[in-house]
Each structure stands twice: as structure tokens, then as C-alpha cells.
Design an enzyme around this catalytic site. Structure first.
Site, PDB file in Angstrom:
ATOM      1  N   ASP A  73      36.055  -3.787  39.876  1.00 26.02           N
ATOM      2  CA  ASP A  73      34.690  -3.498  40.299  1.00 26.02           C
ATOM      3  C   ASP A  73      34.584  -2.045  40.740  1.00 26.02           C
ATOM      4  O   ASP A  73      35.340  -1.195  40.283  1.00 26.02           O
ATOM      5  CB  ASP A  73      34.282  -4.463  41.426  1.00 26.02           C
ATOM      6  CG  ASP A  73      32.809  -4.834  41.384  1.00 26.02           C
ATOM      7  OD1 ASP A  73      31.990  -3.982  41.751  1.00 26.02           O
ATOM      8  OD2 ASP A  73      32.490  -5.965  40.964  1.00 26.02           O
ATOM      9  N   HIS A  89      28.913  -2.617  45.824  1.00 28.31           N
ATOM     10  CA  HIS A  89      29.013  -3.785  44.942  1.00 28.31           C
ATOM     11  C   HIS A  89      30.377  -4.464  45.026  1.00 28.31           C
ATOM     12  O   HIS A  89      30.487  -5.683  45.189  1.00 28.31           O
ATOM     13  CB  HIS A  89      28.706  -3.315  43.521  1.00 28.31           C
ATOM     14  CG  HIS A  89      28.518  -4.393  42.518  1.00 28.31           C
ATOM     15  ND1 HIS A  89      29.558  -4.932  41.792  1.00 28.31           N
ATOM     16  CD2 HIS A  89      27.411  -5.021  42.086  1.00 28.31           C
ATOM     17  CE1 HIS A  89      29.091  -5.843  40.954  1.00 28.31           C
ATOM     18  NE2 HIS A  89      27.783  -5.918  41.114  1.00 28.31           N
ATOM     19  N   SER A 105      26.570 -10.861  39.048  1.00 30.15           N
ATOM     20  CA  SER A 105      27.660 -10.188  39.759  1.00 30.15           C
ATOM     21  C   SER A 105      28.087 -10.975  40.985  1.00 30.15           C
ATOM     22  O   SER A 105      29.213 -10.832  41.458  1.00 30.15           O
ATOM     23  CB  SER A 105      27.223  -8.780  40.195  1.00 30.15           C
ATOM     24  OG  SER A 105      27.174  -7.901  39.117  1.00 30.15           O
TER      25      SER A 105
END
Length: 1363
Positions: free
Chosen positions: A114, A341, A527
Site C-alpha cells: 500500500d 491509506h 480498499s
């Protein structure tokens, strides 16, 4: 019906058990279901037991229908609210951990591919059993790499020279047996996210402006004091002093206008302490507080995996970083995240909060390895380098499961270099790979790669439950049932595979990095569903390991897919939700039961019978009308796939399964009843007959069931998707869908065969019947061979019932899916449904050329157009607004990369090919590199990665990019582009050593509007202009497109370059402003190009070939040629050593004797002296002064002045020739005076006469009596300067340099800054910027000194950054 939140699963489970055990006379809904299902067979519900089916229907019941009041309305209490922030009930994860507290992920290592994970974030410190949560943090992209190959040694005071130029003090307690310190530097903003940089810039600018305001106030005060003291300013020096004070004020006031904070500089030091590599950073530049951030105060770090320690740059940024050292200390990786994220994803997977257990991640006992694949240089975009290194790290750290919540569109599913590496990791190293399916729904075939398109990866869809809606999303009223998020991507893949395999909760309030200045936040997307599923997988693997069950990605995946809770009751819901919502507890039960069965994956390859094709399919996808109007036969090959290393005799030979093939729609999809499957695989045929199906979407499966163990559910599935389109019969072709009723989350799909000849659509959407605002997703998708899905989308908000219009392009003859979806949370709380009427009108102008190519000649190109559907207005418009110039590499370098990060698990070393291109811009422009072979493909690309950097002659980097190049604004100048390609196959790289690259430049003011004609001679005769016409159905018209005239061609368009733009033919009924002149604003346009021809012959060539014959004799001409040759030899001599300088000096004396007073010779000697490096500086400058005087004395300045004042006849060749000679002499005079002035300043400095020089500036120069000359450099400087004023252009850099020096030594620093700024605008040489910093230091403006020094490392870096 869609499934309700799993929080009511326990209620229904208990209810079901109660109804089974109790005999009751009054049958309720549950009893009816029990009765109906008593005699149902497994094939009616393949893969699901009866209890699961009953519960899925019970979930679908409206809350109010239960007369016993089991669930009338969804309500949250504090506990359920907190639980909804990190959803685990929906997947049974909470029940599983409650039942098996030791199977909470312990013993499982999860790789998070990620944007990077912050090890300081809440919940990411330790596991539930006290182990370190984060095992390693790696920047796989290289975006945090620092070149530390420069090695220095400390002086006797323990100080070293840092890479940024700063002097750094080493902490004496640091062990360094070798005494070698590797140094490097990094601009800190290169390590931080745009969001954090924006915050820091704002805070830093505030402080900077305070200091600048203080400086302005002081400068204004000095000016006011001067004005009070000098009420009348007549004397020259006073005027200059006042002007200088005003210049200071003006300079400071202008600074905020040009302020652009490039961030502080970090100095990095790396050394080996005898055991490990150590790292220390100097962040004084960042801290702002005196004494903070010093190198010697830094607590040294090492590679994170060794000690698991991290640092924070400063209190201001609160940004965590870790360090890793590679390549024997020559590369330092400073690892930060490129967005919140990755930390959020890691938190969902495995966060552990000892005091807030409801906010734990799904698998709080699991450990994680952070593999940063989001490149900070590209705004967190993943790169091939990052992806490959991440997989290398996964194998190195023996990870059990991967989560990757990243993805892009792809042209080819299940294809590419990354997919090959993933297959190896999954099949050989037994790693479970979980990934997001994408956020491009709700249309079909909108899956992202790799998650939704790769066979060996489990693609996850995003689900939202009522609890999540009420809690995490804080809706006034939760939806009555769970559903897939509207934007979650849908299957099937372009080659027919399901794509979305399972679903999981797609939103959570999870930990975020410390630099966000908060502990956690809400994010939603696939996600988030992917790490939720990944955490569930970690729980299952944890339990399997504890129970001694062999872990295989094949068996884990089968357990997940065959135990899902179905979402919805329609077969086609699987395209949205996959096999359903994962159920961790049920999946583990399945894994336990299947523990003794072989670990096998069933590879499916499908081809159409009788049709030769180079590629196979993974499902049957009948999308076009031609396939829906007839039966088709398909050959299905099933190949059992064992893990690498499986025993031939013990596993492969004995393998044999009797498979029952069950079709979920036997009237449409027919297959054999049984199949005997052995290791070598088996093929069978499937016949699909969609002819009797209604228009719309239909989904079927052929399931392979183990005859001996039917409880296993389907071992493999053959997905069959049919989208039978509606045929538009009317002319003009208009189709209307009326009375479409929408509630939150409702989706309507329509499939239409776009009529042949249609190229664009004009659509109208009318809404009615609702009260509160409504939000709709309107998407259309078409699929063409060897293309990414052609998608148009609009996110339309209707604040009240109204009408909206849309236009978009279409491809005639192909099926178009139209999707209208009310956003899942839009209109929640309102009882009013929205009613929609959607009208589509097809339009089209069919032309005989998809792309127009103008070959560079004067000839036009004929275009033929016709309307096949209805009358259309033919109104062509074409514009060339870009130019592409081709380049080949000037250099190529092939090298092996470091084994630290770039050695594949197979043992192969990755190689790099670096190609160097050179290009020049005559004017500032926006440019973009284009590499047709490689661009726009990251996953569906056989090459591992590509990365480019564009830098100027000073090594300043202006642009970086990879597969998706973007425009960058560049000033005029010379540029170098370096392209970095990686692969382990040297033959592939060798073939690219002469790779053609285009530099694409926007033509703003130079854009060319093309003309149209009715005659082929029109472009030359300028007659027969074509404007518009009306095309009746079936009729044709034609016109000519004229090439651009030569005077319209943009500057700097060399032969071989291509002008390109767009051409459009149709005119929509609703025309936006300037649409008529810009084809790209029309709904459909085509590419048009113009090949730039060879330049015209030089009309002036040979003009002077008939010039007068020289009047000089042969001997005179020979003597001049010899003289010039000797001077040329003099200029070519090197002066690097004493002997070489002696030879040069000897030749100078000889030539001066032969050609005394010959100015070109004396000017060349002066040049030679200037280029020398001399130890005796005083003598050297005296020599320069003497040489300059010789040049000046050789020139008849009176005669020169007379000639330059004459305006001669430019047609007179003799005059022009003499003029050119005189201008050359003037330039030599100016150069000599300039160099003399510079040398005089240096002499004064060396002799300690600077004070006298400053005092004497502006003094009157008194002519000396004959025979006397000024002996003081003080007098000589002023004399030289005033002589230079007579000859030099006031705007020239030479004149400005001496003015700047003069003003500086006069103490007029404001005026000197004004002059140097003007010089920088003309020619931004490093020396001038250094001069500006020196002036700022003298002025005492420390805030500007710091600012300019930081910019120096941007403008003039010592080297290019690493790839």
C-alpha cells in the site's frame, strides 16, 4: 433481496433452532421455508446448506413484519455503535475470536502492499499477545532513497562536511571503527504527502511573513529617518543613498509574491558501528528552534526490522519515519507513507487496542510487514518497481497473506509481468493474495487490476450493513438491509471470469498516521473491504496453523467462497457481490473438514468450439447481439493445479476425482452430467442457447461437485454471463425507459445494441416524485477487442425533480450497458421513491477515415461522410494543438541492480537499462514524454517498470513520471531525459537500446485551425471553402481537409515531428460555448496528424557568392591565414600544468612580437589568462589587468566611436562587413574593460584596499598628465567603470555585474540586489544566485538567506536523484 447486517445473524440463528425443535401449529415464515426445503436437493442451491438459505431469506424480511417483535427497527446502542466503526459482526469475525481467542491472527504475518504504514499509529504497536505489531517497514518504490555514496572523514574537531554543504558535528559517543561517514541530503517535502506539505507550508509561511514584515518595518524606518535628516536631496550620492533605501523596501515587499517554499533540507549520515549500519539525520533546518534538530542530538536508527525503532522529523510535522540502509551504506531509504491509506488498511486488518477492543482490527493478533508501493514522487501512484520489490519482500519475510488495496484499469485481464510474479508467490510460496476489486461501479466489467482480473488473487467487493450506515456513516436512518456500495466494481472480467469473488465490509473508522493529527478516521472503498477480508483470512490461517492444518491459498480460498452468506437472491447478483459475504467461522469449519483433502486449484481455460484463437477465456461472456441470437458451443479445459514441489507418486499419480457437473440454468446452459478428472486435466463441451431469453442481464454457472464429498460445494465454477441487448428499431433511433422507480441503492440496468452508424448519444434524464435531494450514478460501458472498456460516467445530483441532458460517444454495432443507480445513502430517511424517465437518442456521422493523416505535402485529404440513422448537420472542425518530436537515446547503460532489493525469489537478478535523451526548448512550454510502446500499461505490461526524470543543465529535476506521463511546465533551455527500464531478461532490454521517445509539446497560441474545401486545389487557390451541410439518411457528402500553411507551422517543428490534434464532424443539438472551434469539446472526435516536411531551401543561400573579389594580394591573404592559424593554435593549448603554461606564455610573447597591437590576438591572450588557475592570486590579477590594458590600447576608440555613430546603407556590402568587424572590436573592448574591473576589485580585496575603493566610488576621475597613470586600483576601478559605461549596453550582464559590484562596495545593498535580480532574470547562473545570498547575508535578512539556500539545492543539486 440483499442481506441484512450480520448483527442480527445470532437472532435468526436462534430463531431457526427454536422453530426446528418446537412443534407448532401456526406456521410462520420460517416454518414455511423449512417445509419447502425439506425435499430440496443440493443442486437446487449448490454450495449452500439449507440453514444458510433460510437465514438469507430471513435477513431479507422487512423489519416490521415479525409479529413476535424480534426485529422491528434497527437501533444502535453505544457498544453496537463502536462495533459498527470497525465492522466484524457482518463476517462472523467477532464470533470467531470470541469462540477462539487464541486464533485471533497469532502466528500470521500479513504483507500490506500500500502507501506505507505508520508504526506509531494507534493500535499498530503490539499484537494481542504482546509481540511487535509491525515487523518491517519498507519503501519498495525508491522514492525515499538518498544517495549516500559520498564518504567523508571527520576533522580534529569531530566535524564533517554534509552533502548539503552544512558543517555537521558528530556525536563522540557514536562508534565508527572505520572512521568513514557516508553523507547525503534530502529535501523533506519530497518525503511527505501533499496534504502534510500544504499544512507545513501554511504554518512556515506564517512565520516567514512575520520575519519579513519585521524586516520591512526596519527598512521603512531607515528610509523615514533618512528623509527626516535630509529634507533636500540634491547631491548625487545622497540621491543614490535614498534610492538604495527605497530599493530595500521594494525588494522586501516583493518577496511574498515570489515566495515558494521548497521545504527544509535534511542532512543524512550513515556509518557502520561494527555490527549494523547506523543512520542519523540533521533536521535543524526544519525545527526552527535554535538548538533543536542537531545531528549530534539524534538518536541513531538502523534498519527497521533489526530494532523496530522509528523517528519523527519535528514536532511541527509529527511525521513518523523509519530508515533502511542498502548497498553497503551507499543508499539510505527514509521511509514515510505517501498517504494515510496504508495505515488505515493495516488498522482494519490487525489493529489492537487493549482498552478499546470493539475498535480492534479483524485480526488483532496478526503481525504486519509494510511494503510501500505508492511512490511519493508520483502522488502515491504505484510503480512496477514498487510492486516487484514488494513481492520479493513478501517471500523474504515468509508472509502468509498479502493485502493490496490498489489497482488500475487493464486492457488484458490475467496478463502481465506482475501477474506472472504473483502466480509464483501464490503457487510456489503458498501466500494468500487478497486485493480490492475496484471502485468503478455500478456498471458491469468495471473491475480494476490486479484484484478483480487476476486468477490467483481473491478480488473483494465492498458491502455496507445497516449498522455501518447508522454508525460509521452516521446516517439519520439506516437502510433496511445490507447491500453492495454503489461504486463497488462489478464483474465479469472481459474474458468472462467472475472478477468479484467475495464481499466484505467496505468502510471503517480505522487508525491513520500521526501527521494527520488524529487517531482514526472513516474511509470507504473496496480498499477497505479488502483488508477486512484479509483480516478474516488471517483468522482462518491462525486457526489452521494452531490446529496443524496445512495452509494453502487454494484451500483457504475454497473455504471462503463456499461458505459465504449470499447477498441477494438473483443469480446475477453474484456479478456484484461475488459468492457473498465472507463468514470466518463457517470458513474455518470448512477448512477443518477439508484438512485431509489435497490442496488443489482448478484452472479453467475456455475457447469457442471451432474457432481458432491465440488466447483462452476464463468464463463465457456473451455480450454482443450476434452471440445472443444463436446457440454456441464452448470447450472447457479443467486442469488441477498442485503447489510447486508436489510429489509425483504420492500426489499427482493418485489424484482422481469424479465430478458431477451441475448447470444453474439447464434450459440455457447445457453440460455433461459427469467428468472423471485426473492430474493431466480434462476437457468437456458446454452449449449455451440464449435465444429464448428476454432482453437484459442473465447469469448462470456450471458447477463441478465432488461426487464423493458433495459437502465441499463447487470445486470449480464456469461463469456464464449473457447481456442480451435491446434492438432499437425506430428511426430516428430513440429509445425511452419510463417509470423507473428508485430507492436508495437501487440499480437499473439496460442493454442496448447501438445502431450501426451511431457515433454519439444525446440523452435526457427526467426525475419526479421525490422530496429530498437525490444523487444518481449514470454509467455506460461498451467493450471492444484489445481495448479497455469504453466507459462514460456522470455523477448527477437532483436537488428537486428536474431534467438533465448528457452527450457522450458510442461505438456503433456493439452492446452498450446503461446503468442508472441511486446512490446507496441518497434519499435515506425519505419515503418518497424517485421516478426516472431516461431517453436516449442516437446520432452519427460515419466517415471513411478513423484517423486523418496529412502527409506533409500541399495536397489536401478527402473525407467522405454519411448519416445512416437520421438527418445530421455535417459541420467539420479540426485543430492541431500539440506537436510530437521524436528522439533516440544519445546514451544507453545496462547495469545489474543491487541484490539487497532487486533479486527475485527465483534467484534471478533484475537488470536496469538507463536511456539518456537530449532536447532543447527555444521557449517556455508544457511538455510530456510519450513512449508508445510502454505508456498507459502498468499491470498488463510484460516489462517490469519504467521511470523517467527530466532535468536541466544544472541537474535540477523538473518532472518525474512512469507509465502515465503528465505535462510539466519547463522554461527555455537544454534538457536531459533519463528513462529507467527494469527486467531480468537482458535480451528484452537489449532490444530497447534505441527506443524512440517523443517529446510532446502543447501549442497554446500556436495551435493551428485547419480549413476545409470543396475542391482539391482549394488550399493553394484559397477558393471553394467548405462550411456545413445537411446529411440525409443514406446520403453521402465529401470535402477536403487542407494542410496547415507554412506560415502557420509552429516554431521549432523539425522535420520528422508530428503535429497532432482532433477533428470532429457532427454538431450536437446543444452546443456549448466555443464548441464549434474545438473538436475535443464535441462528444466524439478523431485524431488528426500532420507530418512536418523538410524545411524550405534557404533563399539567402549563395546570396553572397558573387561578392567582390578581394583586393588583397595572395601574399597578404596568406600572411593573414597564417596569423589566424597561429592564434587558433594558441587558443587550443592546454594550461593544466606549469610546463603547459610556460609553453603558452612563450607562444604569447612570440605572437605579440610578430603581431603587436593586433586586437584579436590580445583578446585571445586575455581569455587564456582568465581561464588559468593560479596560486599567486595577486600576480595573476595584475597580469589580467595588464592584458586588458593591452587590448584597450590596441583599439582606436575615437575611430571606433565615429564609425558606430554612422547609419550606413545596409545594402552596402562593404559597409556591412566593416560594421561587423567594428562591432566585434567593440565587444572585445567591453570584455577587456569588464575583466579589468573584476580584477581590480580582486586586487583591492587582496591588498586590503576595499574600504578605500568603496570610499572612492562615484568620485570624479581626473585625467592624468601625459606619461602618468593611476597606480591605485581604487582610482583605476572608477576610471575603468566609467569607460565601460561609454561602450556597454546598460542591459548587458557585463555592465550589470560591475554595477552590482560597485553598488555593493558602496554599501548600497538594496540597489545591488535590484541589479542582481535583473541579471538572474536574464541568465540564472549559479554564481549570480550565490551573489544574491551574499548580499542578503550582508543585509542581515536571515529569513531570506535560509530561504535562498534551500532553493540552491533545488536549482543546483550536486547530482541527479536516484531512480
Amino acid at each position: 433481496m440483499k442481506v441484512a447486517g450480520k448483527e442480527i445473524d445470532n437472532i435468526i440463528e436462534g430463531w431457526l433452532k427454536k422453530r426446528k425443535s418446537e412443534a407448532q401449529d401456526d406456521q410462520i415464515f420460517m416454518d414455511v421455508l423449512l417445509s419447502v426445503l425439506q425435499d430440496a436437493s443440493e443442486e437446487d442451491f449448490p454450495g449452500y446448506d439449507h440453514d444458510t438459505v433460510i437465514k438469507s431469506h430471513a435477513w431479507a424480511m422487512p423489519p416490521e413484519i415479525d409479529s413476535n417483535g424480534a426485529l422491528r427497527k434497527f437501533k444502535l446502542n453505544e457498544a453496537s455503535f463502536l462495533a459498527s466503526l470497525m465492522p466484524k459482526k457482518e463476517t462472523g469475525a467477532d464470533r470467531f475470536v470470541e469462540a477462539h481467542p487464541d486464533f485471533d491472527g497469532r502466528g500470521v504475518v500479513v504483507a500490506i502492499l500500500d502507501s506505507g504504514v505508520d508504526p506509531a499509529a494507534a493500535g499498530l504497536h503490539v499484537t494481542s499477545d504482546g509481540k511487535p505489531k509491525v515487523l518491517d517497514v519498507i519503501d519498495c518504490t525508491g522514492s525515499g532513497d538518498v544517495d549516500t555514496s559520498t564518504v567523508v572523514k571527520a576533522d580534529e574537531n569531530g566535524r564533517i562536511h554534509g552533502a548539503s554543504g552544512a558543517s555537521l558535528t558528530i556525536n563522540p559517543s557514536w562508534k565508527n571503527p572505520s572512521g568513514e561517514w557516508h553523507v547525503g541530503y534530502k529535501l523533506i517535502y519530497e518525503l511527505l504527502t501533499d496534504t502534510l506539505v500544504s499544512r507545513l507550508k501554511k504554518e512556515r509561511k506564517k512565520k516567514w511573513e512575520e520575519k519579513n514584515q519585521e524586516a520591512i518595518a526596519e527598512a521603512v524606518k531607515q528610509l523615514e529617518e533618512f528623509d527626516k535628516k535630509h529634507t533636500k536631496v540634491d547631491e548625487v550620492n545622497l540621491k543614490k543613498t535614498r534610492a538604495d533605501l527605497q530599493d530595500r523596501v521594494d525588494f522586501l515587499k516583493k518577496q511574498p509574491d515570489s515566495y515558494d517554499d521548497k521545504g527544509p533540507v535534511i542532512d543524512a549520515v550513515v556509518w557502520h558501528d561494527g555490527e549494523v549500519w547506523r543512520v542519523a539525520l540533521d533536521t535543524q533546518n526544519f525545527e526552527g528552534d535554535v538548538g533543536c534538530g542537531k545531528l549530534a542530538d539524534f538518536v541513531p536508527l538502523t534498519n527497521f526490522k533489526i530494532e523496530r525503532k522509528y523517528g519523527v522529523f519535528s514536532k511541527l510535522d509529527a511525521c513518523t519515519f523509519v530508515t533502511n540502509v542498502y548497498n553497503e551504506g551507499n543508499i539510505l531509504s527514509i521511509v514515510t507513507d505517501s498517504s494515510p491509506h496504508g495505515t488505515h488498511v493495516a488498522g482494519i486488518t490487525s489493529a489492537f487496542h487493549s482498552k478499546e477492543p470493539l475498535l480492534n482490527g479483524v485480526a488483532p493478533g496478526a503481525q504486519i510487514v509494510s511494503c510501500k508501493i505508492g511512490d511519493s514522487r508520483l502522488g502515491s501512484m504505484e510503480t512496477g518497481t514498487g510492486l516487484t520489490r514488494a513481492l520479493i519482500a513478501v517471500v523474504e519475510h515468509k508472509c502468509d497473506v498479502i493485502n493490496m488495496s490498489y489497482g488500475e484499469y487493464t486492457m488484458f485481464p490475467d496478463y502481465g509481468r506482475f501477474v506472472e510474479l504473483v502466480d509464483e508467490v501464490v503457487n510456489k510460496y503458498r501466500v494468500v493474495f487478497v486485493s480490492s476489486a475496484g471502485n468503478n461501479g455500478p456498471a458491469l466489467t468495471t473491475l480494476g487490476a490486479p484484484g478483480g482480473t487476476t486468477s490467483s488473487i481473491i478480488g473483494i467487493g465492498a458491502y455496507v450493513s445497516p449498522a455501518m450506515a447508522a454508525g460509521a456513516h452516521a446516517l439519520v436512518e439506516a437502510p433496511p438491509e445490507g447491500l453492495e456500495y454503489t461504486w463497488s466494481s462489478r464483474g465479469p472480467t472481459a474474458d468472462g471470469d467472475l472478477g468479484v469473488y467475495v464481499s466484505a465490509p467496505g468502510g471503517a473508522v480505522a487508525p491513520v498516521p500521526t501527521w494527520t493529527l488524529q487517531r482514526r478516521q472513516l474511509m470507504n472503498g473496496t480498499s477497505m473491504s479488502s483488508p477486512s477480508a484479509c483480516g478474516g483470512v488471517a483468522l482462518i490461517i491462525s486457526a489452521m496453523k494452531a490446529k496443524g492444518i496445512q495452509v494453502s491459498p487454494y484451500s483457504v480460498r475454497k473455504a471462503l467462497e463456499n461458505t459465504c452468506a449470499p447477498i441477494g437472491c438473483l443469480p446475477e447478483d453474484k456479478l456484484s457481490n461475488g459468492h457473498g459475504l465472507i463468514q470466518v467461522d463457517k470458513a474455518f469449519e470448512y477448512a477443518q473438514k477439508a484438512a485431509d483433502l489435497p490442496c488443489i486449484w482448478y484452472k479453467i481455460s475456455i475457447s469457442q468450439a471451432g474457432k481458432t484463437t491465440s488466447s483462452t477465456l476464463r468464463g463465457i461472456y456473451l455480450r454482443e447481439s450476434s452471440y445472443c441470437d444463436q446457440s454456441t458451443e464452448w470447450t472447457v479445459q479443467v486442469d488441477p493445479q498442485f503447489h510447486e514441489g508436489a510429489s509425483n507418486l504420492e500426489q499427482l499419480v493418485p489424484f482422481e476425482e469424479c465430478i458431477e457437473l451441475r448447470s444453474t440454468g439447464k434450459e440455457v446452459v447445457r453440460a455433461p452430467d459427469y467428468l472423471l478428472l485426473t492430474y493431466n486435466g480434462r476437457s468437456f463441451n458446454v452449449v449455451v442457447d440464449p435465444t429464448k431469453l428476454s432482453d437484459g442481464l442473465h447469469y448462470f454457472e456450471v458447477c463441478g461437485i465432488d461426487c464423493n464429498n458433495p459437502w465441499r460445494g463447487p470445486l470449480f465454477r464456469i461463469p456464464v454471463t449473457i447481456t442480451k441487448p435491446k434492438i432499437v428499431e425506430t428511426r430516428p433511433p430513440i429509445i425511452t425507459f419510463s417509470g423507473l422507480s428508485f430507492q436508495p441503492g437501487h440499480i437499473e440496468r439496460r442493454f442496448i445494441k447501438v445502431p450501426y452508424g451511431a457515433t454519439w448519444v444525446e440523452a435526457t434524464m427526467r426525475t419526479s416524485g421525490f422530496d429530498t435531494s437525490r444523487r444518481f450514478y449514470i454509467d455506460t460501458v461498451q467493450i471492444s477487442p484489445l481495448k479497455r472498456p469504453i466507459k462514460w460516467e456522470s455523477n448527477a445530483v437532483f436537488s428537486s425533480p428536474s431534467t438533465k441532458s448528457f452527450t457522450f460517444s458510442v461505438e456503433g454495432g456493439r452492446t452498450m450497458e446503461l446503468v442508472i443507480a441511486q446512490f446507496w445513502s441518497s434519499g435515506v430517511g425519505s419515503n418518497e421513491p424517485a421516478v426516472v424517465e431516461f431517453e436516449i437518442a442516437f446520432h452519427g456521422i460515419d466517415v471513411n477515415k478513423d484517423e486523418v493523416i496529412l502527409d506533409g505535402s500541399e495536397a489536401p485529404v478527402r473525407v467522405e461522410a454519411q448519416a445512416l440513422l437520421s438527418s445530421e448537420k455535417l459541420a467539420p472542425t479540426a485543430k492541431l494543438n500539440k506537436i510530437r518530436v521524436p528522439y533516440r537515446p544519445v546514451d544507453s547503460k545496462l547495469s545489474a541492480l543491487s541484490a539487497d532489493r532487486d533479486k527475485l525469489p527465483s534467484g534471478k537478478q533484475i537488470l536496469a537499462l538507463t536511456l539518456t535523451y537530449k532536447f532543447k526548448l527555444e521557449d517556455a512550454a508544457e511538455v510530456k514524454p510519450q513512449i508508445p510502446l510502454l505508456n498507459n500499461r502498468i499491470y498488463d505490461n510484460k516489462f517490469e517498470s519504467q521511470f523517467y526524470m527530466i532535468s536541466d543543465s544544472n541537474k535540477r529535476v523538473y518532472a518525474m513520471g512512469d507509465v502515465y506521463p503528465d505535462y510539466a511546465k519547463l522554461p527555455k533551455g537544454d534538457y536531459t531525459l533519463q528513462l529507467h527500464l527494469r527486467h531480468e531478461n537482458v535480451q528484452y532490454l537489449e532490444k530497447l537500446k534505441q527506443l524512440v521517445l517523443f517529446i510532446e509539446r502543447k501549442l497554446e497560441k500556436e495551435a493551428v485551425q485547419l480549413s476545409f474545401y470543396t475542391q482539391p486545389d482549394g488550399p493553394v487557390t484559397d477558393t471553394g471553402s467548405y462550411k456545413t451541410s445537411t446529411l440525409d439518411p443514406g446520403s453521402k457528402d465529401a470535402f477536403y481537409i487542407g494542410p496547415p500553411t507554412k506560415d502557420k507551422l509552429p516554431k521549432n517543428s523539425p522535420e520528422g515531428s508530428v503535429l497532432l490534434g482532433a477533428i470532429s464532424y457532427g454538431k450536437p443539438s446543444t452546443v456549448v460555448s466555443d464548441q464549434a472551434n474545438d473538436p475535443e469539446k464535441n462528444p466524439v472526435s478523431y485524431q488528426i496528424t500532420f507530418q512536418v516536411p523538410p524545411p524550405k531551401a534557404d533563399e539567402d543561400k549563395g546570396k553572397n557568392s558573387t561578392s567582390k573579389t578581394s583586393t588583397k594580394s595572395v601574399s597578404e591573404r596568406l600572411e593573414e591565414e597564417v596569423r589566424d592559424a597561429k592564434i587558433k593554435v594558441l587558443a587550443s593549448l592546454k594550461q593544466g600544468t606549469d610546463d603547459e603554461r610556460a609553453e603558452w606564455k612563450k607562444l604569447c610573447i612570440t605572437l605579440k612580437t610578430e603581431y603587436p597591437k593586433y586586437t584579436p590576438l590580445l583578446a585571445r591572450i586575455l581569455d587564456g589568462l582568465i581561464s588559468q588557475e593560479a596560486e599567486d592570486k595577486s600576480h595573476h590579477y595584475e597580469e589580467i589587468i595588464a592584458a586588458a590594458d593591452e587590448v584597450v590600447d590596441s583599439i582606436d576608440r575615437v575611430e571606433l566611436a565615429k564609425f558606430l555613430s554612422i547609419n550606413g546603407d545596409p545594402e552596402d556590402e562593404d559597409f556591412e562587413k566593416t560594421k561587423k568587424k567594428m562591432e566585434t572590436i567593440r565587444d572585445q573592448l567591453v570584455e577587456a574593460l569588464y575583466q579589468k574591473g573584476l580584477a581590480l576589485v580582486e586586487v583591492a580585496s587582496l591588498k586590503g584596499e576595499m574600504a578605500a575603493l568603496a570610499a572612492n566610488l562615484d568620485a570624479e576621475v581626473v585625467d592624468k598628465p601625459d606619461g602618468q597613470s593611476s597606480t591605485s586600483s581604487v582610482d583605476l576601478f572608477e576610471e575603468t567603470f566609467k569607460e565601460l559605461q561609454k561602450w556597454a549596453d546598460s542591459k548587458s550582464s557585463k555592465y550589470s555585474t560591475l554595477v552590482m559590484i560597485r553598488e555593493r562596495h558602496s554599501g548600497r545593498l538594496g540597489t545591488a540586489l535590484k541589479v542582481v535580480n535583473g541579471m538572474i532574470e536574464e541568465d540564472g547562473k549559479k554564481k549570480l544566485y550565490e551573489e544574491r545570498i551574499s548580499l542578503l547575508v550582508q543585509s542581515g535578512w536571515e529569513h531570506l538567506v535560509v530561504y535562498e539556500k534551500q532553493w540552491m539545492l533545488v536549482r543546483f543539486p550536486p547530482a541527479l536523484p536516484l531512480f
